[in-house]
Design an enzyme around this catalytic site. Structure first.
Site, PDB file in Angstrom:
ATOM      1  N   LYS A  86      -8.384   5.078   2.459  1.00 59.00           N
ATOM      2  CA  LYS A  86      -9.809   4.912   2.767  1.00 59.00           C
ATOM      3  C   LYS A  86     -10.063   5.277   4.232  1.00 59.00           C
ATOM      4  O   LYS A  86     -10.954   6.039   4.547  1.00 59.00           O
ATOM      5  CB  LYS A  86     -10.230   3.466   2.465  1.00 59.00           C
ATOM      6  CG  LYS A  86     -11.677   3.190   2.755  1.00 59.00           C
ATOM      7  CD  LYS A  86     -12.096   1.804   2.301  1.00 59.00           C
ATOM      8  CE  LYS A  86     -13.502   1.516   2.803  1.00 59.00           C
ATOM      9  NZ  LYS A  86     -14.016   0.215   2.402  1.00 59.00           N
ATOM     10  N   GLU A  97       1.463   3.158   7.611  1.00 57.45           N
ATOM     11  CA  GLU A  97       2.479   3.480   6.598  1.00 57.45           C
ATOM     12  C   GLU A  97       2.107   4.768   5.867  1.00 57.45           C
ATOM     13  O   GLU A  97       2.936   5.672   5.695  1.00 57.45           O
ATOM     14  CB  GLU A  97       2.588   2.345   5.562  1.00 57.45           C
ATOM     15  CG  GLU A  97       3.057   1.027   6.107  1.00 57.45           C
ATOM     16  CD  GLU A  97       1.900   0.111   6.497  1.00 57.45           C
ATOM     17  OE1 GLU A  97       0.881   0.629   7.036  1.00 57.45           O
ATOM     18  OE2 GLU A  97       2.013  -1.096   6.292  1.00 57.45           O
ATOM     19  N   GLY A 135     -11.307  -1.321  -0.392  1.00 57.84           N
ATOM     20  CA  GLY A 135     -10.022  -0.728  -0.780  1.00 57.84           C
ATOM     21  C   GLY A 135      -9.487  -1.274  -2.098  1.00 57.84           C
ATOM     22  O   GLY A 135      -9.098  -0.534  -2.997  1.00 57.84           O
ATOM     23  N   ARG A 136      -9.483  -2.617  -2.222  1.00 56.67           N
ATOM     24  CA  ARG A 136      -8.879  -3.207  -3.429  1.00 56.67           C
ATOM     25  C   ARG A 136      -9.790  -3.086  -4.642  1.00 56.67           C
ATOM     26  O   ARG A 136      -9.403  -3.435  -5.752  1.00 56.67           O
ATOM     27  CB  ARG A 136      -8.503  -4.659  -3.151  1.00 56.67           C
ATOM     28  CG  ARG A 136      -9.641  -5.506  -2.621  1.00 56.67           C
ATOM     29  CD  ARG A 136      -9.118  -6.792  -1.994  1.00 56.67           C
ATOM     30  NE  ARG A 136     -10.170  -7.554  -1.333  1.00 56.67           N
ATOM     31  CZ  ARG A 136     -10.526  -7.390  -0.067  1.00 56.67           C
ATOM     32  NH1 ARG A 136      -9.956  -6.458   0.675  1.00 56.67           N
ATOM     33  NH2 ARG A 136     -11.472  -8.143   0.476  1.00 56.67           N
ATOM     34  N   GLU A 165      -6.360 -11.013  -1.292  1.00 54.22           N
ATOM     35  CA  GLU A 165      -6.980 -10.402  -0.111  1.00 54.22           C
ATOM     36  C   GLU A 165      -8.485 -10.720  -0.093  1.00 54.22           C
ATOM     37  O   GLU A 165      -9.100 -10.784   0.962  1.00 54.22           O
ATOM     38  CB  GLU A 165      -6.744  -8.879  -0.100  1.00 54.22           C
ATOM     39  CG  GLU A 165      -6.980  -8.241   1.259  1.00 54.22           C
ATOM     40  CD  GLU A 165      -6.405  -6.828   1.383  1.00 54.22           C
ATOM     41  OE1 GLU A 165      -5.233  -6.681   1.754  1.00 54.22           O
ATOM     42  OE2 GLU A 165      -7.150  -5.866   1.125  1.00 54.22           O
ATOM     43  N   HIS A 201      11.943 -16.162 -19.664  1.00 52.38           N
ATOM     44  CA  HIS A 201      13.353 -16.360 -19.316  1.00 52.38           C
ATOM     45  C   HIS A 201      13.544 -16.383 -17.806  1.00 52.38           C
ATOM     46  O   HIS A 201      14.641 -16.174 -17.308  1.00 52.38           O
ATOM     47  CB  HIS A 201      14.198 -15.265 -19.965  1.00 52.38           C
ATOM     48  CG  HIS A 201      14.047 -15.272 -21.456  1.00 52.38           C
ATOM     49  ND1 HIS A 201      14.815 -16.066 -22.273  1.00 52.38           N
ATOM     50  CD2 HIS A 201      13.170 -14.629 -22.269  1.00 52.38           C
ATOM     51  CE1 HIS A 201      14.430 -15.893 -23.530  1.00 52.38           C
ATOM     52  NE2 HIS A 201      13.436 -15.026 -23.555  1.00 52.38           N
ATOM     53  N   LYS A 210      -0.659  -6.155  11.951  1.00 56.52           N
ATOM     54  CA  LYS A 210      -0.664  -4.724  12.275  1.00 56.52           C
ATOM     55  C   LYS A 210      -0.590  -4.520  13.783  1.00 56.52           C
ATOM     56  O   LYS A 210       0.156  -3.669  14.274  1.00 56.52           O
ATOM     57  CB  LYS A 210      -1.965  -4.065  11.776  1.00 56.52           C
ATOM     58  CG  LYS A 210      -2.026  -3.793  10.295  1.00 56.52           C
ATOM     59  CD  LYS A 210      -3.289  -2.982   9.991  1.00 56.52           C
ATOM     60  CE  LYS A 210      -3.661  -3.057   8.529  1.00 56.52           C
ATOM     61  NZ  LYS A 210      -4.955  -2.460   8.212  1.00 56.52           N
TER      62      LYS A 210
HETATM   63  O1  F6P Z   1      -3.865  -4.289   3.542  1.00 60.70           O
HETATM   64  C1  F6P Z   1      -5.000  -3.968   4.230  1.00 60.70           C
HETATM   65  C2  F6P Z   1      -5.697  -2.743   3.703  1.00 60.70           C
HETATM   66  O2  F6P Z   1      -6.718  -2.459   4.578  1.00 60.70           O
HETATM   67  C3  F6P Z   1      -6.215  -2.889   2.271  1.00 60.70           C
HETATM   68  O3  F6P Z   1      -7.391  -3.574   2.188  1.00 60.70           O
HETATM   69  C4  F6P Z   1      -6.287  -1.470   1.873  1.00 60.70           C
HETATM   70  O4  F6P Z   1      -6.415  -1.337   0.498  1.00 60.70           O
HETATM   71  C5  F6P Z   1      -4.983  -0.948   2.410  1.00 60.70           C
HETATM   72  O5  F6P Z   1      -4.825  -1.615   3.650  1.00 60.70           O
HETATM   73  C6  F6P Z   1      -4.908   0.538   2.593  1.00 60.70           C
HETATM   74  O6  F6P Z   1      -5.908   1.003   3.420  1.00 60.70           O
HETATM   75  P1  F6P Z   1      -6.305   2.528   3.448  1.00 60.70           P
HETATM   76  O7  F6P Z   1      -6.793   2.912   2.088  1.00 60.70           O
HETATM   77  O8  F6P Z   1      -7.364   2.648   4.496  1.00 60.70           O
HETATM   78  O9  F6P Z   1      -5.079   3.326   3.814  1.00 60.70           O
END
Ligand code: F6P
Length: 570
Positions: free
Chosen positions: A231, A237, A291-292, A378, A409, A534
């Site tokens: 987003k 990462e 995002g979620r 979240e 199990h 972060k």
């Molecule tokens: O974990 C935090 C967060 O901002 C989530 O809400 C989001 O889905 C994820 O990191 C990835 O963010 P992005 O889509 O901006 O890379």
């Protein structure tokens, strides 16, 4: 500035979303009555409640082929009335309306919450800041359809002229978990399976170098398309993983290959361009999609359309929209996401059960729990109300789960005889693959579903010392074999597991979680809690670089972190 003057509070007042009484939700009569009612419920046992067929009948609802049975919750019809009064007090209907009408209910980020618009039919009208957003949603969907068809047909080829049959979707959190859940659920559905023949879809999320090894293992860059999904297009990462894949492509195929082998999904098209991805190959979404909650945006639709074809993904979107419409229009007392949301609030806040187990009796739903973990935890894992005042109660729910029967199990011992964990049992009437072994009494699916039906009753009814005595169990073993029962669960029975019903299920959970947040009066659409970790990681990163390149001494960390870093750097 005092909390009473906070912009968040002012926004609520402007939007007419302050509670009916103007009081904090936990100060209201509806809330207090529920607390008093806990004492009455504690005197009941599900074994007895389940004998009242009228009660049970009123707690089984069927919507568009989905059956939801909440008769095994620790509630009476009176409890449900009290929960609905709480919903009225919390202005639940007004909050749902505010969401649909594009009000900036995500007040701390000053954003609307309109993921429902992502699955609206072309002719629908949903407004955000005075503009109907449905046409731009469809312009992206049309672009995805066209692009995915070109890739799938082999018209769009890689730098060396080969068809791109493998897709690696890079992304994390909401840019990964939802699409993974849907992909897993479709992967074994016969019609989707056929559409995916000869193709592969992998996800690459963790920054752990081991994950890049797994994601790219055995893949030929000449036939691989990389989709960078982010987003913000700043997530550390994802960006490192994107650079890793870009290096993999350019070292094998040359710099120019990026335009053929890398595409992106983002709200930040400027950064996509800066990264070196052709803006023509970027698929947008909007800041009114959290995002979620983004699986029905290009975040999920693009990789899934590449794998299964756009039409299959459209069936999934129609499933989500069908449940969206139910959520939007059904009265609160028969509205599934509302009822389930209220029951979760009852379990967490009033009965004091902080966790919930998500137990799909379907291997295809193996990634449902990890996805819902993010959506729920979240969204509602907050310590302050939407106006910034500290919550005098705990919001949020601890989610975990595994498909049955595997979970049986593993951790079911605890939920039968240890802690009380309300459970969601999810099953399907028809399996994606029916198998009936010669000589067996029932089909393999019947065998699976026997457990689905049995577990809910085992939790509710339990087993008494008298039962055990009558069975001739030796006295010293009786305490170990007693099941107290009275453990709540609900059962969700889908007709089958296909693109449409997967969409319905997703939307049911998304809205249920929003309802919980609306009642707890938190902002379910921001996630400030992920920021601190972060920024501290960024400090450590800077230090690691300085120590490795200039042998700079460690500074600014506490004793423990200094010790651990010294050991790590040795
Ligand atoms: O974990 C935090 C967060 O901002 C989530 O809400 C989001 O889905 C994820 O990191 C990835 O963010 P992005 O889509 O901006 O890379």
């Amino acid at each position: 500035m005092s909390i009473a003057d906070s912009p968040a509070k002012r926004k609520l007042q402007e939007q007419g979303l302050e509670h009916v009484s103007g009081l904090a939700i936990s100060e209201t009569a509806a809330w207090k009555q529920l607390h008093q009612h806990v004492g009455e419920i504690k005197k009941t046992h599900l074994r007895e409640l389940m004998k009242d067929e009228q009660r049970c009948q009123s707690m089984i609802k069927e919507v568009d082929g989905i059956v939801v049975d909440y008769s095994r919750q620790r509630v009476t019809t009176g409890t449900m009335e009290k929960l609905l009064s709480l919903a009225n007090e919390a202005k639940l209907s007004e909050k749902i309306d505010a969401m649909w009408s594009g009000k900036h209910i995500n007040s701390t980020e000053d954003r609307a919450v309109l993921h429902c618009a992502l699955r609206a039919p072309r002719e629908a009208e949903i407004f955000c800041d005075g503009k109907n957003v449905v046409p731009e949603v469809w312009s992206t969907l049309d672009k995805i359809k066209e692009f995915s068809e070109r890739v799938r047909s082999g018209e769009w080829v890689g730098a060396t002229g080969k068809a791109l049959t493998n897709v690696v979707a890079i992304g994390i959190g909401g840019s990964f978990l939802g699409p993974l859940f849907v992909h897993n659920a479709l992967e074994t559905e016969p019609s989707a399976e056929k559409l995916a023949e000869g193709r592969s879809l992998r996800f690459f999320s963790n920054v752990d170098p081991v994950d890049s090894g797994i994601a790219l293992k055995g893949l030929d860059p000449e036939t691989t398309l990389v989709v960078v999904v982010s987003k913000t297009f700043t997530t550390a990462e994802t960006m490192l993983n994107a650079r890793t894949c870009r290096a993999w492509i350019t070292s094998n195929l040359g710099v120019d290959a990026v335009s053929k082998h890398m595409i992106a999904v983002s709200t930040n098209l400027e950064l996509v361009k800066e990264f070196g991805i052709d803006p023509e190959n970027a698929f947008p979404f909007w800041d009114w999609v959290g995002g979620r909650y983004s699986v029905t945006s290009a975040v999920g639709v693009l990789p899934l359309a590449l794998q299964y074809g756009f039409d299959k993904v459209e069936e999934f979107l129609k499933g989500t929209w069908s449940m969206d419409q139910h959520f939007r229009n059904a009265p609160l007392e028969s509205n599934l996401p509302v009822l389930l949301g209220l029951l979760s609030v009852w379990n967490v806040t009033f009965l004091g059960y902080p966790a919930r187990a998500i137990l799909p009796y379907s291997q295809a739903l193996q990634k449902l729990a990890p996805h819902i973990q993010q959506v729920s935890m979240e969204s509602n894992g907050k310590g302050v109300a939407i106006d910034g005042t500290p919550l005098p109660y705990e919001a949020g729910e601890i989610e975990f789960g595994e498909p049955g029967t595997n979970g049986q199990h593993s951790f079911y011992q605890l939920i039968h005889q240890g802690r009380v964990v309300p459970c969601d049992f999810i099953g399907a009437v028809r399996s994606q693959h029916s198998v009936f072994m010669p000589g067996e009494k029932v089909s393999n699916h019947d065998e699976l579903m026997s457990n689905f039906f049995a577990q809910a009753d085992a939790l509710a009814d339990g087993k008494t010392p008298e039962d055990l005595k009558a069975e001739g169990v030796a006295a010293p073993l009786i305490p170990h074999k007693v099941f107290t029962g009275n453990r709540p669960s609900l059962s969700i029975l889908l007709p089958t597991l296909d693109a449409f019903t997967i969409g319905q299920l997703l939307s049911l959970y998304e809205h249920r979680i929003a309802v919980q947040g609306f009642i707890w009066n938190v902002n379910s659409f921001d996630q400030w809690g992920v920021e601190l970790g972060k920024s501290l990681a960024s400090r450590v990163r800077t230090q690691l670089n300085a120590s490795r390149t200039r042998d700079a001494p460690l500074q600014g960390f506490n004793y423990s972190t200094t010790y651990l870093l010294t050991h790590y750097l040795k």
